[in-house]
Design a protein around this motif. Structure first.
Motif, PDB file in Angstrom:
ATOM      1  N   ASP A   1      24.279  51.051  30.800  1.00 54.32           N
ATOM      2  CA  ASP A   1      25.551  51.484  30.203  1.00 54.32           C
ATOM      3  C   ASP A   1      26.285  52.449  31.123  1.00 54.32           C
ATOM      4  OD1 ASP A   1      25.059  49.901  28.011  1.00 54.32           O
ATOM      5  OD2 ASP A   1      24.334  51.562  26.746  1.00 54.32           O
ATOM      6  N   GLN A   2      25.551  53.357  31.747  1.00 51.74           N
ATOM      7  CA  GLN A   2      26.170  54.299  32.680  1.00 51.74           C
ATOM      8  C   GLN A   2      26.756  53.551  33.873  1.00 51.74           C
ATOM      9  OE1 GLN A   2      23.520  57.284  34.178  1.00 51.74           O
ATOM     10  NE2 GLN A   2      25.123  58.336  35.334  1.00 51.74           N
ATOM     11  N   PHE A   3      26.036  52.569  34.385  1.00 50.28           N
ATOM     12  CA  PHE A   3      26.539  51.763  35.497  1.00 50.28           C
ATOM     13  C   PHE A   3      27.827  51.043  35.115  1.00 50.28           C
ATOM     14  CE2 PHE A   3      26.688  47.407  37.229  1.00 50.28           C
ATOM     15  CZ  PHE A   3      26.937  47.708  38.567  1.00 50.28           C
ATOM     16  N   MET A   4      27.824  50.432  33.925  1.00 50.87           N
ATOM     17  CA  MET A   4      29.007  49.701  33.475  1.00 50.87           C
ATOM     18  C   MET A   4      30.192  50.643  33.266  1.00 50.87           C
ATOM     19  SD  MET A   4      28.228  46.583  33.623  1.00 50.87           S
ATOM     20  CE  MET A   4      29.495  45.713  32.737  1.00 50.87           C
ATOM     21  N   ASP A   5      29.951  51.852  32.729  1.00 52.65           N
ATOM     22  CA  ASP A   5      31.021  52.827  32.547  1.00 52.65           C
ATOM     23  C   ASP A   5      31.584  53.262  33.896  1.00 52.65           C
ATOM     24  OD1 ASP A   5      30.702  52.690  29.819  1.00 52.65           O
ATOM     25  OD2 ASP A   5      29.504  54.544  29.680  1.00 52.65           O
ATOM     26  N   ASP A   6      30.711  53.541  34.861  1.00 55.90           N
ATOM     27  CA  ASP A   6      31.166  53.923  36.207  1.00 55.90           C
ATOM     28  C   ASP A   6      31.972  52.799  36.841  1.00 55.90           C
ATOM     29  OD1 ASP A   6      29.870  56.318  35.925  1.00 55.90           O
ATOM     30  OD2 ASP A   6      28.151  55.777  37.202  1.00 55.90           O
ATOM     31  N   ARG A   7      31.522  51.578  36.663  1.00 55.74           N
ATOM     32  CA  ARG A   7      32.224  50.422  37.225  1.00 55.74           C
ATOM     33  C   ARG A   7      33.599  50.259  36.581  1.00 55.74           C
ATOM     34  NH1 ARG A   7      30.436  44.334  36.407  1.00 55.74           N
ATOM     35  NH2 ARG A   7      31.981  43.386  37.750  1.00 55.74           N
ATOM     36  N   ALA A   8      33.657  50.442  35.256  1.00 58.09           N
ATOM     37  CA  ALA A   8      34.944  50.330  34.555  1.00 58.09           C
ATOM     38  C   ALA A   8      35.900  51.438  35.001  1.00 58.09           C
ATOM     39  CB  ALA A   8      34.728  50.379  33.050  1.00 58.09           C
ATOM     40  N   ARG A   9      35.384  52.666  35.189  1.00 61.88           N
ATOM     41  CA  ARG A   9      36.241  53.772  35.669  1.00 61.88           C
ATOM     42  C   ARG A   9      36.772  53.486  37.063  1.00 61.88           C
ATOM     43  NH1 ARG A   9      32.412  57.811  35.342  1.00 61.88           N
ATOM     44  NH2 ARG A   9      31.604  57.315  33.319  1.00 61.88           N
ATOM     45  N   LYS A  10      35.921  52.959  37.950  1.00 66.67           N
ATOM     46  CA  LYS A  10      36.369  52.641  39.314  1.00 66.67           C
ATOM     47  C   LYS A  10      37.417  51.540  39.287  1.00 66.67           C
ATOM     48  CE  LYS A  10      32.158  54.031  41.690  1.00 66.67           C
ATOM     49  NZ  LYS A  10      30.987  53.578  42.428  1.00 66.67           N
ATOM     50  N   ALA A  11      37.220  50.525  38.455  1.00 70.45           N
ATOM     51  CA  ALA A  11      38.199  49.435  38.358  1.00 70.45           C
ATOM     52  C   ALA A  11      39.520  49.959  37.815  1.00 70.45           C
ATOM     53  CB  ALA A  11      37.659  48.324  37.467  1.00 70.45           C
ATOM     54  N   ALA A  12      39.476  50.847  36.821  1.00 72.20           N
ATOM     55  CA  ALA A  12      40.709  51.422  36.262  1.00 72.20           C
ATOM     56  C   ALA A  12      41.405  52.296  37.304  1.00 72.20           C
ATOM     57  CB  ALA A  12      40.390  52.226  35.014  1.00 72.20           C
ATOM     58  N   ALA A  13      40.623  53.044  38.083  1.00 76.90           N
ATOM     59  CA  ALA A  13      41.212  53.899  39.122  1.00 76.90           C
ATOM     60  C   ALA A  13      41.870  53.052  40.207  1.00 76.90           C
ATOM     61  CB  ALA A  13      40.140  54.802  39.723  1.00 76.90           C
ATOM     62  N   GLU A  14      41.241  51.917  40.556  1.00 80.96           N
ATOM     63  CA  GLU A  14      41.826  51.037  41.575  1.00 80.96           C
ATOM     64  C   GLU A  14      43.105  50.393  41.062  1.00 80.96           C
ATOM     65  OE1 GLU A  14      38.767  48.296  42.690  1.00 80.96           O
ATOM     66  OE2 GLU A  14      37.622  49.848  43.750  1.00 80.96           O
ATOM     67  N   ARG A  15      43.190  50.076  39.749  1.00 85.58           N
ATOM     68  CA  ARG A  15      44.413  49.509  39.175  1.00 85.58           C
ATOM     69  C   ARG A  15      45.526  50.537  39.135  1.00 85.58           C
ATOM     70  NH1 ARG A  15      42.796  47.727  33.635  1.00 85.58           N
ATOM     71  NH2 ARG A  15      40.891  48.710  34.255  1.00 85.58           N
ATOM     72  N   ASP A  16      45.172  51.786  38.828  1.00 91.22           N
ATOM     73  CA  ASP A  16      46.182  52.847  38.707  1.00 91.22           C
ATOM     74  C   ASP A  16      46.643  53.349  40.083  1.00 91.22           C
ATOM     75  OD1 ASP A  16      45.964  52.639  36.010  1.00 91.22           O
ATOM     76  OD2 ASP A  16      44.631  54.392  35.777  1.00 91.22           O
ATOM     77  N   ALA A  17      45.831  53.166  41.110  1.00 86.25           N
ATOM     78  CA  ALA A  17      46.175  53.690  42.452  1.00 86.25           C
ATOM     79  C   ALA A  17      47.452  53.019  42.993  1.00 86.25           C
ATOM     80  CB  ALA A  17      45.009  53.487  43.412  1.00 86.25           C
ATOM     81  N   PRO A  18      47.639  51.696  42.951  1.00 87.99           N
ATOM     82  CA  PRO A  18      48.879  51.103  43.441  1.00 87.99           C
ATOM     83  C   PRO A  18      50.098  51.533  42.607  1.00 87.99           C
ATOM     84  CG  PRO A  18      47.181  49.409  43.251  1.00 87.99           C
ATOM     85  CD  PRO A  18      46.649  50.660  42.657  1.00 87.99           C
TER      86      PRO A  18
END
Length: 152
Positions: free
Chosen positions: A130-147
């Protein structure tokens, strides 16, 4: 009438033994590590000497000698006696039924404890996943928000 005994060269007095015999006795008194050290040094300085020592240790039973074997044999029969004593009847029916009930209870407790450990491992694995999936979701959201931030 005398009985014939086998000739053991190591029983000869030290002054009668050759320098090789004296060296072997000296190394034996130091133990297995002395033989291994001599073998390694033989390989380092003159590899045929190291190889010769290795073969001598294996075929001369220095590596797998009686000291090591007797130490292992000391553990085997004791463990066998303990297991055998647990199954053997004492002759007292009250004690035997008590022993049987206690062993059954201990086996149940062991099974319950193993099940508990399995649940604990599963919960830990789930938490880590669950921690891995949460970290992965946060990184994906950060990459979407960066552009989107760069355009603004």
């Amino acid at each position: 009438m005398t009985t014939a005994t086998a000739y053991d060269p190591s029983e000869r007095p030290l002054r009668e033994r050759s320098w090789i015999g004296k060296t072997e006795d000296w190394m034996d008194s130091r133990g297995k590590w002395a033989w291994m050290t001599a073998m390694v040094l033989g390989f380092v300085f003159f590899w045929p000497a190291g190889l010769a020592l290795l073969f001598y240790m294996i075929w001369g039973k220095k590596m797998f000698g009686s000291k090591c074997r007797s130490r292992m044999e000391g553990r085997g029969p004791a463990a066998y006696r303990t297991a055998h004593a647990a199954m053997k009847s004492s002759g007292n029916s009250a004690f035997d039924s008590y022993k049987q009930e206690t062993l059954r209870r201990l086996e149940e407790e062991q099974g319950a404890f193993e099940a508990f450990l399995e649940r604990l491992r599963a919960a830990k694995d789930k938490a880590e996943f669950d921690q891995f999936m949460d970290d992965r979701a946060r990184k994906a959201a950060a990459e979407r928000d960066a552009p989107a931030r760069e355009e603004a």
